[in-house]
Each structure stands twice: as C-alpha cells, then as structure tokens.
Design an enzyme around this catalytic site. Structure first.
Site, PDB file in Angstrom:
ATOM      1  N   SER A   1       0.824  -1.212   0.000  1.00 36.71           N
ATOM      2  CA  SER A   1       0.000   0.000   0.000  1.00 36.71           C
ATOM      3  C   SER A   1       0.856   1.258   0.000  1.00 36.71           C
ATOM      4  CB  SER A   1      -0.900   0.008   1.236  1.00 36.71           C
ATOM      5  OG  SER A   1      -1.659   1.201   1.261  1.00 36.71           O
TER       6      SER A   1
ATOM      7  N   LYS B   1      -3.101  -4.834   9.140  1.00 38.25           N
ATOM      8  CA  LYS B   1      -1.702  -4.436   8.899  1.00 38.25           C
ATOM      9  C   LYS B   1      -1.120  -3.756  10.132  1.00 38.25           C
ATOM     10  CE  LYS B   1       1.335  -1.979   5.756  1.00 38.25           C
ATOM     11  NZ  LYS B   1       1.446  -1.291   4.463  1.00 38.25           N
TER      12      LYS B   1
ATOM     13  N   CYS C   1      -0.373   3.673  10.869  1.00 41.25           N
ATOM     14  CA  CYS C   1       0.380   4.775  10.295  1.00 41.25           C
ATOM     15  C   CYS C   1       1.279   5.395  11.368  1.00 41.25           C
ATOM     16  CB  CYS C   1      -0.564   5.818   9.725  1.00 41.25           C
ATOM     17  SG  CYS C   1       0.336   7.248   9.138  1.00 41.25           S
TER      18      CYS C   1
ATOM     19  N   MET D   1       4.036  10.869   3.512  1.00 39.46           N
ATOM     20  CA  MET D   1       3.140  11.328   2.453  1.00 39.46           C
ATOM     21  C   MET D   1       1.906  11.979   3.077  1.00 39.46           C
ATOM     22  SD  MET D   1       4.934  10.244  -0.142  1.00 39.46           S
ATOM     23  CE  MET D   1       3.821  10.876  -1.367  1.00 39.46           C
TER      24      MET D   1
ATOM     25  N   LEU E   1      -0.854  10.128   3.899  1.00 41.85           N
ATOM     26  CA  LEU E   1      -2.028   9.375   3.437  1.00 41.85           C
ATOM     27  C   LEU E   1      -2.895  10.158   2.443  1.00 41.85           C
ATOM     28  CD1 LEU E   1      -3.043   7.868   6.898  1.00 41.85           C
ATOM     29  CD2 LEU E   1      -1.773   6.721   5.081  1.00 41.85           C
TER      30      LEU E   1
ATOM     31  N   ASN F   1      -5.269  -0.403   7.692  1.00 41.97           N
ATOM     32  CA  ASN F   1      -4.016   0.210   8.126  1.00 41.97           C
ATOM     33  C   ASN F   1      -4.196   0.676   9.567  1.00 41.97           C
ATOM     34  OD1 ASN F   1      -1.814   1.779   8.586  1.00 41.97           O
ATOM     35  ND2 ASN F   1      -2.094   3.124   6.811  1.00 41.97           N
TER      36      ASN F   1
HETATM   37  C1  LIG Z   1       5.856   6.271   0.065  1.00 48.55           C
HETATM   38  C2  LIG Z   1       5.175   5.279   0.943  1.00 48.55           C
HETATM   39  C3  LIG Z   1       3.817   5.375   1.187  1.00 48.55           C
HETATM   40  C4  LIG Z   1       3.167   4.461   1.996  1.00 48.55           C
HETATM   41  N1  LIG Z   1       1.830   4.574   2.183  1.00 48.55           N
HETATM   42  C5  LIG Z   1       1.168   3.638   2.914  1.00 48.55           C
HETATM   43  C6  LIG Z   1      -0.242   3.675   3.045  1.00 48.55           C
HETATM   44  O1  LIG Z   1      -0.911   4.544   2.517  1.00 48.55           O
HETATM   45  N2  LIG Z   1      -0.844   2.730   3.798  1.00 48.55           N
HETATM   46  C7  LIG Z   1      -0.151   1.719   4.397  1.00 48.55           C
HETATM   47  O2  LIG Z   1      -0.753   0.860   5.045  1.00 48.55           O
HETATM   48  N3  LIG Z   1       1.193   1.643   4.266  1.00 48.55           N
HETATM   49  C8  LIG Z   1       1.865   2.576   3.546  1.00 48.55           C
HETATM   50  N4  LIG Z   1       3.233   2.482   3.409  1.00 48.55           N
HETATM   51  C9  LIG Z   1       3.959   1.370   4.031  1.00 48.55           C
HETATM   52  C10 LIG Z   1       4.253   0.249   3.031  1.00 48.55           C
HETATM   53  O3  LIG Z   1       3.064  -0.296   2.537  1.00 48.55           O
HETATM   54  C11 LIG Z   1       5.101  -0.844   3.683  1.00 48.55           C
HETATM   55  O4  LIG Z   1       4.406  -1.354   4.792  1.00 48.55           O
HETATM   56  C12 LIG Z   1       6.460  -0.364   4.150  1.00 48.55           C
HETATM   57  O5  LIG Z   1       6.959   0.622   3.277  1.00 48.55           O
HETATM   58  C13 LIG Z   1       7.491  -1.486   4.261  1.00 48.55           C
HETATM   59  O6  LIG Z   1       7.710  -2.131   3.044  1.00 48.55           O
HETATM   60  P1  LIG Z   1       8.889  -1.719   2.012  1.00 48.55           P
HETATM   61  O7  LIG Z   1      10.159  -1.640   2.805  1.00 48.55           O
HETATM   62  O8  LIG Z   1       8.891  -2.782   0.955  1.00 48.55           O
HETATM   63  O9  LIG Z   1       8.511  -0.379   1.449  1.00 48.55           O
HETATM   64  C14 LIG Z   1       3.905   3.422   2.604  1.00 48.55           C
HETATM   65  C15 LIG Z   1       5.278   3.323   2.377  1.00 48.55           C
HETATM   66  C16 LIG Z   1       5.919   4.230   1.557  1.00 48.55           C
HETATM   67  C17 LIG Z   1       7.394   4.085   1.343  1.00 48.55           C
END
Ligand SMILES: Cc1cc2nc3c(=O)[nH]c(=O)nc-3n(C[C@H](O)[C@H](O)[C@H](O)COP(=O)(O)O)c2cc1C
Ligand SMILES: Cc1cc2nc3c(=O)[nH]c(=O)nc-3n(C[C@H](O)[C@H](O)[C@H](O)COP(=O)(O)OP(=O)(O)OC[C@H]3O[C@@H](n4cnc5c(N)ncnc54)[C@H](O)[C@@H]3O)c2cc1C
Ligand SMILES: Cc1cc2nc3c(=O)[nH]c(=O)nc-3n(C[C@H](O)[C@H](O)[C@H](O)COP(=O)(O)OP(=O)(O)OC[C@H]3O[C@@H](n4cnc5c(N)ncnc54)[C@H](O)[C@@H]3O)c2cc1C
Ligand SMILES: Cc1cc2nc3c(=O)[nH]c(=O)nc-3n(C[C@H](O)[C@H](O)[C@H](O)COP(=O)(O)O)c2cc1C
Ligand code: FES
Ligand code: FES
Lengths: 308, 268, 308, 268
Positions: free
Chosen positions: C21, C163, C128, C72, C74, C125
């Site tokens: 996400s 999550k 956050c 960001m 959300l 989620n």
């Molecule tokens: C730019 C960005 C935006 C994200 N936005 C959300 C989000 O809107 N909702 C959510 O549950 N997680 C969000 N995450 C978390 C990711 O889904 C993920 O849990 C986290 O980045 C770890 O995985 P990764 O290391 O592969 O990025 C965001 C992560 C990044 C980097």
C-alpha cells in the site's frame, strides 16, 4: 575556536563524542588505542559477573552497506578479570564500564565493584535485544518498573547511565522511569531486534539466530527515539541529560543528534575497519561549530525541538 | 559488504597430519583474488552428522591457495569446529566471510619463507605467488617429525627441512636453518615461539621480516577488538605484521586471549 | 515448473507477491500498469472517508542508499471518489483496498462501502506511524484491545487483513488479538517511526517532520517481526496467514520472508524508479524454486522456524 | 541517493510577469549537469517572513538554466508555495531534490521549439544547449500579450512570436506559427491545450515531437504514483514524452489530478 566541553554527572569531558559499548573496547590494548583519539570518554564492552565466551559465530554481518546485524553474545572475561586487568583510574581519557546482569542485586554488585576499582560513573545495559533463543520474557528496558528497580539498585553505588533498547512502544515512558529512579543520564539506542536468513541454505545467518541491527541505516530510528526521550523528560520536568547513538557515521550525524536534544553521543558500528573515524568525527564537529559560529554545544542543542 | 559467501567443498586433498586441504567453490565469486596471509572466517552452516552446531563457531582460516576463484584452506584438528570441518565431505557447504586482513607484501627479490605446522599452508600460497611472478623463493619447513612437514613437494623453488627427531632434513629447530641464508626479506608463519626466534634473528641480521600471527577472533572484521595485540587489531591491521610493528610489543610472544577476552600466557 | 499459487481468505492468487500500500497505487492508471506485472494482488493507497491532500513536501527522501524516510500524509481522494473511479471488480489482478480511519465505526463504514463496490477482501491500516506532530496518543496497532475492536468492526463486512506497525514492544500479542478478533490475515511491517534532520539548516528534512523508514535497510527488522508474529500465532494455535514485508528488494528477500513463515509478501519502496522490479521478483522466486526442486510454496514455508 | 541538496539564491533576474528567475548555488554539487526538460522538487526550508511553512510544499520546477553548477529556475506566481518562492531574496536557501525525470533528446539537426507561459524557461535552456552544440534552433514563443513573452532576447537562434492581442509578432495563437516551418523535430512546453495543438500538428505533418508535461506531483521520485498519465509516471517516465507516447492517451489533454489524486478536467 569552538568549545566542545561537556559535563556528565559532574565529570568533565573534553568533548561529547564517546565510544559505544561493544565496539573496539574489549581489551585494555584496544582501549589504549581508542583513548588516543579525540574522544570524550570510552565505554567498555558489557561486563557480567561471570565470564562469558560469547555466542558461536558468525557473530557480525553487514546486511546492507554500512548496516550490520550482530550477536556477539556479550563476550567478556567476567568482573574479576576485568577489574584486575582494566585500569579505570589512570588513563588520559575517562573509561566508563558498561554493566550487564539479570537482576537488580547483580547490577548493584557490579556497580559496587567498579566503583571500588575507581570508576566515576557506569553505564548499565538494560537492553540486550538478542537473548538466547530459549529466552521468552521481556528485557528490563522493556518494562518501566523493572528498569527503575535496576537503576535504583545500581545508582546507590555510583552515578548511572541507563542504556535503553529501541524495541518498545514508548521509550519516553521508560526513560522517565529511569530518570525518576535516579539515573544520571539516559543513553539510547541499543540495537534493533533483527534476524537475517540465508536463502540458499535456508537457515539464519548468525550463529545465534537472533541479532541486533546497528549502523548507518538505523540513524533515522535512533534520532526519533532520542527525540521521544528528550520530549518525555522535558514533559516530566526532568533535566536528565541524554546520550544519543545509532548509526552515527560522521560529524553531521552528531549534529543531528545534538539538534534533537542529545547532550552527548556514542559512536559504534561505523568504526568497523576504521577506528580513526572517531577522531575525524570529533574534529568535524568542531569545524562545523566554527563554521556556524557556535561557541558551545548549548548554542545549538535541541534546536530542532520547536519543529516537533 | 562483509556478508557471507557460501562455498561448496569440491575436493579434499593432502590429508596429512598437519592438516587436510579443502578446495572450495563459491556460490558467488569473491571480487578480488586474496593476498597470501589474508584469511577468512569459516563456519559450517550444517555440520556433518554427529557434530553439534551449537558448539561450532566461525573460525579464522588462512587462504592456502587460489585456483581461478576456488579457495584452498588447510585445517588442523585443534578443537570442536576444526574437527567438524575435518569430518566434512565433498558436496558439503561452508560459509566464508573474506578475504579479510592485511596479507604479505610481494615486492621482494630474494624471499625466504619459514613455516611450522599449519603455518606452512599460507606460505605455500605465498611461494606460488612469487613463482608466478618469476621469483624463486626459498622455503624452510619445520615440524616434530617428517609426517608433520606440510607437503614440501608442492612448494616451488628450494625447500629446506628441519625436524625435531631428524626423520627428515636438519635435526633440530627450523629456526636453526636461518643462518644459512641472506634473504632480502623473511616471511614467516607458525607457532608463536618460532615467530619470536624468527623476529630475533631478523632484527639481529638487519633483515626485514613479515610475520603472520594468530589471535582469538570473535568477529574477524574489526568490530569487537578482542583480537588486539597491544593496540593493533590482528584481524584488521594484521594478521601479517612487520618486524617494526612487533619489536617493541608487550604482548607478542607473551600473552594471548581466549573467547571472552581472558588472558593466557603464550608457552615459550 | 514451480507452482506459485496461494489462497488468501478463499481468494485464489497466481503468486504470493503483492504490491504494498502507498507505492505506485494511487491512481487507476498506475494500478493498471502494475496489474500487468507478475503479481498476486495489488493493494491500493490507504483510503479514508474524507479526501486527504497529504502532508506538505518534501514527502520522501533516501536516507541511505535503498532506504527511505517518508511522510506522504495518506493522500487520497476520499471514499466516494475512490469507489467511483477505481474498478475493484473487472481487472485481471485482484485489487485490495487499504482502509484507514480513526474509529471502529469509520472502519466499518469504509469496509461496507468497498464490499458493496465489489472488493473481496480489504487491508486495514492500523499502523500509520507518522501522525501529525500534535497527535500524542497511541495508534490502534499499538494496543491489542484497540486493534481487536477495529478488526471486529471491519470484518463483519468482508474478510480483513490487519496491517501492523513494528513500533511496539510485542507485535506477537497484537497479531494474536487481531486474529482472535476475526482477521483473515496479518500483514507486517508498516514503516518504522523515524525522523531525519538537516544539519546545515537545523530543521527536519520532511515537510511533516515525523516520518516512517522503509526499504532495504529495514529488512532484518521486518523479518524479525514476521518471525515473532508467526511464533505467537502458532503458540496460540491460530493458523491465520501472515503477509510479510519490509525491505524486500529481490527474490532472495521473498524467500527469506517465506522461510520465516510468511504465506505472502508485499513489495514497496524498492520499486521507486523501478516498477518493473515487481515482475523480476516473482520470476526470480519461480527460478529459485525450480533450482531448489520445490513444487509449491508449502515445500519451504516456515523452514527456518526450527532454528529459533 | 535521492537526498536534498540545499541551494543559496545568488541572484534573481528577469522578473517578468511570466516568472522570476532564481539563480541557485548548491552547498553540495550535483553529480551531473541536468538535461533540459528535467526538473527538481523545490521547497523553502524557512519561508520568508509572512509566509507560512505549514502551507508551503515541495513543488516541481523545471531546470531553466545551468552555469557551471549553479541552477536557474523560473517561478510563476500560481499559488501558495510559488508566491513564497517569489518573495525570497538573494541569500535565502532552498531545498532541491534533483535532477529528476527524463529530459529532451538533443540529437536533432533542425529543432523547432514552441513555448507558452512558464513553458518557455526549460526551452530557453534547451535552446542554449543546442547553440552550444553548434545547432541553431528556431523558437516560437506565445502569450496573451507582449508582457507575457518570456525574454525573447535570451534565446539563441531565430525567435518567432505570437500574441493573442497582437502587441508583438503574429496576432493569434503561437500554434498558428507552426505551419511556417519544416523541422526535424518539435520540442514544446506550456499549457496543455497548446501541447495538444502541437501534437496534432506534428502527427498531421509526420514531424516527431517531444512534449514536456505537468501533473501534480506528491513525491517526484516515482514512489507514490499520483503523477500518472495513463500508465506512465510523469515524474519518472516524463516529464518529456514523445508524440508516440501520447497519441493514444486517454488522459492527455483531458484530465489531470490535484493533491490526493482527485480528478479534474483539463480546460480546452
Ligand atoms: C511512500 C510510501 C507510502 C506508503 N503509504 C502507505 C499507506 O498509505 N498505507 C499503508 O498501510 N502503508 C503505507 N506504506 C507502508 C508500506 O506499505 C510498507 O508497509 C512499508 O513501506 C514497508 O515495506 P517496504 O520496505 O517494501 O517499502 C507506505 C510506504 C511508503 C514508502
Ligand atoms: C589469522 C588466523 C589464521 C589461521 N589459519 C589457520 C589455518 O589455515 N589452518 C588451521 O588449522 N588453523 C588456522 N588458524 C587457527 C584456527 O583458527 C584455530 O585452530 C581454530 O579457531 C580452532 O577452533 P576449534 O573450534 O577447532 O577449537 P576450540 O576447541 O574452540 O579451541 C582450540 C583453540 O583454538 C583457538 N581458537 C578457537 N576459536 C578461535 C577463534 N575464533 N579465533 C582464533 N583462535 C581460535 C584457541 O586458541 C583455542 O584454545 C588460524 C588462526 C588465525 C587467527
Ligand atoms: C515537471 C514540472 C515542471 C514545472 N516547472 C515549472 C517551472 O519551471 N516554473 C513554474 O512556475 N512552474 C512550474 N511547474 C508548475 C509548478 O509546479 C506549480 O505551479 C506549483 O506546484 C504551484 O504550487 P503552489 O503551491 O504555488 O500552488 P498551489 O496553491 O498549491 O496550487 C496551484 C496549482 O498548482 C499546481 N500544483 C500545486 N502543487 C503541485 C505539485 N506538487 N505538483 C504539480 N503541480 C502542483 C496545481 O495544479 C494547483 O492547482 C512545473 C510543474 C511540473 C509538473
Ligand atoms: C558488535 C557490537 C557489539 C555490541 N555490544 C554491546 C554491548 O556489549 N553492550 C551494549 O550495551 N551495547 C552493545 N552494542 C550496541 C552499541 O553500543 C550501540 O548501542 C548500537 O550499536 C547503536 O550504535 P551504532 O549504530 O553506532 O553502532 C553493540 C553493538 C555492536 C555493533
Ligand atoms: S576479531 Fe573482532 S576486532 Fe578483530
Ligand atoms: S509524483 Fe509520486 S510517483 Fe510521480
């Protein structure tokens, strides 16, 4: 010229850059080398009452460049040999023993022994994040009451720095409990609970399986935890100084921690293969202050707190 | 990145009493060829049957040879992990982090090599590197008796042997052979008392020397400090030191450390 | 040829690799592009009831190579525009909405709406980690009861993936509470609470100050958290599947998570500037299984658990 | 590493109604010279007095010039952050992440450039790059009236002007000038309706074209996806697209997004 001096529990230190526990500090010889660097104080490897050989290797592996996982297993020669061999009184640089134990009584015993041996202050490791696989309970630094008990027991003997683990929901709460229990300073962060797996062999990389993450990659986490601690202490009207660490690689990183309110910092993993970096960091801090026109550390300490 | 590479044992050769040689093929090539004197931290991700992983560790092993990416190590039966290594068979896998440390220098016109016991294998690799450069080394090998002499026939150049019992070559210490030669540098590896004699001879005769040392290593990568010799780190500033590094040492030939950092006295 | 198929709450997925996400998933257009990759399912950006413009920038910065801090805020067009514009039913790949709200009731309302719009499953989620600076309370995913309440409310509408945040002392306890409350799967980890500071300007780097750390450097922390969750669920006799994420950059990293017991994985940060990496990861997983002679994911799932 | 560099404003020039040009000197040099068409995310770490940081953001700005490491951007007063940028003075500091995205290609014998409004500055940089290569570009500049034409005297090569009110050059749309030329490629940047006309003309006349687009950008580095145009990311696959990329677009000239991803219709 910038004045880097700082005091810690009445102790006068030349500068706020300390060597972190467990890195290049397990023998008198290597401590002698590190004491020739531009360093405010040296923390020793964690010392336990009985000798510990450490965990089977591999003990330390670089998971991404500059970021390491380790499970040394707190190897140390034990309190008696430590006190016999390590001189805590006549070096040019303050040597601060780091103590590790299971119970408040043991911590008090260690604190007593190092105080008798001449230590002016000790750091207590409440926070080793890689217990043996069989260990399921929480660590002292994961529970405010347990942490406070240990701090109280140890600080009857000499001033105590309480070293906290980042592996908690609310590090501020633990820091406040330790400060109220009499800690002279709070240091953080210890390593982050971590594991790594080899996909080819389908087994953990480290001999101990469980390990702790440190080095460059964790710096933004360390900064956040130090900020949380500083804010919590301030909110509780406590002026206990904070020693920040986690991923410090250069003078800019030291500045980052001090801007978040740290009084002193410790440097660990980045020295792997490059012990002399410790002096460069301190020199870089002085250069930065000169360039910025700061006379003292107080001139910029905590400067970013207004943003949070 | 100091991250493990896994090697398959492709061949086990020269199973002498000094040590078995394991030839290892990496699953991911090392970026550069190791310098003789460098070492690797070596461990058994899955020890052979009958060997308990929980007591095996990662231990330092000198690079004893290099064949187009394949690495040779030579293991002597000293304790728990080395026993398990010696019980391995071709096809078994080992973990290696390396090459680590500072090796021997190769800019020498008339090299004299002196090795004892499992000090000989890294010198074999050194002799081969000299020969590859067109320099003919002289190698002195010592041991208690002929069965303890590490593969003299593998060494290029001249080999001169000494045994305590006279079962081969000169009867006596290998250091007694030194006086026969006027080298431009002495390279030596082996038991610490032999190194001490070598250093003394080198200093007395104004011959520069490089000595490859052993100390207990917990990390092998310059993080923990337990391998210190005075203020140097054997895993990082060594294991090869020059005579200048060692001549004023308070610890060389006198004390060493075990796991945890406890001190013990080096037997003369 | 390896069979990568996996089921999630009765849903059949071609492979266990999902898009995480918040990464390349905030418009129907980019989701269409990602649906052409070799991917098991796509998670959308977190959707809230009202539109959110997001925090002021900078919103995302690389702190060490491959490791990022972001806040960001959300950003999303809000539930109504989301449901209007995003087709949840007729794509070739399952699209899983991710929902974010402040109260169990709001979560239930969101869940209801996406279920009506055709979603077969939703991720919530709970975690956050970068609330506005003024927010001082804990997050839902930092308290087992609060997390359970939300899961219970949302899962009356459709199957729910809970999550979790890694910023807790005991993630296993939260996972068990969510599973008992009816979660169809647990996903972890969200980003690690973090900040970064610019030493020149003496201010936070991110527009929001607070942020979350993700990408390559956090992988060993993600693996440890997933291991903790798998062990806790097993100990509680729950067979809720776990979706692992945090720092996955290649097929080897997917293998690492599955070896720790994850049923599926999600990939996020590594796709920055390289969306096609998602297909490479899935193909690499198939290649690895072929080379190892594994037919199905079960053949190696959880294989390293015996070591811990 | 996509990490900010901080730039000091050294000079503010050409304060026309189209935009003020800010010349920026980095505290840490960018590793490579930006390609015209590339952009940076730009923000105010400490906005000038009277401007509220909490409503300023990091916004995309085209690179409008390059002088030995110093970067030029040209800012038009459009909203909160751009107003704050325009209130800055020499000595103030800006944060930049960049250069980002894909710029214009420079392999063209007879380039025709067409710009409107703040679309002109990146074309100025492009024209200067062509001139530096010994290629003489032709540039068409359009605007509502003469005061809206961006610094025609700065452009090397031929400049041909159109204004809606006829206060300079051709009276009418800048796109009406196109038919006078037979270029080997059309380069264009400006309001989307102008780009649409440009694309149509290019396709009708079989002239390859490169168009520099704008979309709302939340991250600028290919992480969030909000800048998507159909399946492309404007921040990463663009902002410069070829006619082929756009000819079948369902979104180009039709819809765009605001913060949060809400859709709005592009005014024709
Ligand atoms: C730019 C960005 C935006 C994200 N936005 C959300 C989000 O809107 N909702 C959510 O549950 N997680 C969000 N995450 C978390 C990711 O889904 C993920 O849990 C986290 O980045 C770890 O995985 P990764 O290391 O592969 O990025 C965001 C992560 C990044 C980097
Ligand atoms: C730079 C270097 C290169 C070496 N090269 C070789 C070689 O090529 N071939 C070879 O057979 N041996 C070599 N050794 C010695 C080898 O590392 C030890 O024999 C081995 O570690 C013994 O481990 P064990 O578990 O079998 O013994 P244990 O039962 O653990 O102990 C036996 C003795 O081995 C030594 N030892 C144990 N663990 C370590 C350790 N982690 N680091 C250093 N010493 C240790 C200690 O002195 C101990 O008393 C080298 C050592 C060093 C420092
Ligand atoms: C690749 C690219 C290059 C650009 N180059 C220039 C340039 O050289 N000179 C120049 O003056 N302008 C340029 N722009 C437009 C500029 O980014 C917007 O004018 C600016 O973001 C307005 O911000 P604001 O806070 O002043 O306005 P706001 O008050 O926030 O909003 C005004 C309008 O600006 C647009 N906008 C706001 N924020 C963003 C954002 N983060 N990303 C994209 N658009 C946004 C929206 O359409 C919005 O409706 C460029 C845009 C892009 C995408
Ligand atoms: C190899 C190694 C050994 C460590 N040993 C100890 C220890 O004995 N006691 C302790 O309190 N912390 C120990 N730590 C934690 C460090 O002191 C420090 O808290 C942590 O590594 C974060 O700082 P860094 O990123 O600068 O290394 C160790 C860390 C490493 C990398
Ligand atoms: S073995 Fe750890 S520093 Fe040398
Ligand atoms: S602005 Fe985030 S992907 Fe383009």
């Amino acid at each position: 010229m910038a004045n880097l001096q700082v005091t810690l529990a009445g102790l006068h230190l030349d500068n706020p850059v300390m060597l972190a526990s467990g890195i290049l500090d397990s023998t008198p010889g290597i401590l002698r080398r590190m004491s020739k660097m531009k360093v405010g104080a040296l923390i020793t490897k964690s010392i336990s009452i009985k000798p510990r050989p450490g965990y089977p290797g591999p003990t330390a592996v670089e998971t991404t460049p500059g970021t390491w996982i380790n499970a040394m297993g707190l190897p140390n020669p034990g309190l008696n040999e430590f006190v016999d061999e390590f001189s805590l009184t006549n070096g040019s640089v303050t040597i601060i023993p780091n103590l590790v134990a299971d119970t408040p009584d043991e911590f008090a015993k260690l604190a007593d022994a190092v105080a008798v041996a001449g230590a002016k202050i000790a750091e207590i490791n409440l926070s080793c994040p890689h217990p043996k696989a069989s260990y399921k309970g929480r660590l002292a630094a994961q529970d405010p009451r347990a942490a406070a008990e240990v701090v109280e027991a140890a600080s009857t003997k000499l001033p105590i720095i309480a070293k906290l683990t980042p592996n908690v929901t609310d590090i501020g709460e633990i820091a406040v409990a330790c400060a109220r229990a009499g800690a002279s300073a709070i240091s953080a962060i210890n390593t982050l609970a971590a594991i790594d797996i080899d996909p080819e062999l389908e087994r953990p990389i480290l001999g101990n399986g469980y390990g702790g993450l440190s080095g460059a990659g964790i710096r933004p986490i360390g900064l956040r935890k130090v900020l949380d601690i500083v804010q919590a202490l301030t909110a509780a009207n406590l002026d206990t100084p904070v020693i920040g660490m986690g991923g410090i690689c250069d003078a800019d990183d030291v500045v980052r921690y001090i801007l978040c309110g740290a009084h002193l910092v410790q440097v660990g993993t980045t020295l792997a293969g490059n012990p002399e970096q410790l002096s460069n960091i301190t020199e870089g801090l002085a250069d930065w202050m000169d360039r910025k026109g700061y006379q003292n550390l107080e001139d910029f300490r905590g400067r970013v707190l207004e943003w949070f | 990145m100091r991250y493990p590479t896994f090697f398959e044992i492709v061949e086990i050769t020269s199973t002498t009493s000094v040590g078995h040689s394991l030839w290892l093929k990496p699953n991911r090539a090392w970026p550069t060829q190791p310098v003789p004197g460098q070492f690797a931290m070596v461990w058994l991700p899955r020890p052979p049957k009958g060997y308990d992983l929980s007591v095996c560790s990662a231990i330092p092993m000198s690079i004893a040879g290099w064949d187009d990416g394949n690495v040779r190590i030579t293991v002597k039966d000293l304790g728990l992990t080395s026993k398990a290594l010696l019980a391995c068979s071709p096809g078994d896998e080992l973990g290696l982090i390396g090459p680590l440390g500072v090796g021997f220098s190769l800019d020498c016109k008339q090299p004299l090599l002196m090795g004892g016991g499992v000090g000989a294998p890294p010198l074999l690799y050194l002799a081969q590197m000299f020969a590859a450069k067109g320099i003919e080394p002289i190698t002195l090998l010592g041991g208690a008796s002929v069965s303890e002499i590490f593969h003299p026939h593998e060494f290029p150049g001249t080999v001169d042997i000494a045994t305590d019992d006279g079962s081969a070559g000169h009867c006596g210490r290998v250091t007694e052979l030194l006086e026969k030669y006027v080298p431009s540098r002495l390279y030596t590896c082996g038991p610490e008392p032999m190194l001490v004699s070598g250093l003394n001879w080198a200093v007395a005769n104004s011959v520069p020397a490089e000595l490859c040392l052993e100390r207990y290593m917990a990390c092998g990568v310059g993080l923990c400090g337990v391998c210190s010799l005075d203020e140097q780190l054997v895993c990082q500033d060594g294991p090869v030191f020059s005579s200048d590094d060692l001549i004023n040492s308070a610890e060389f030939g006198r004390i060493a450390r075990e796991a945890g950092g406890s001190v013990h006295v080096v037997q003369p």
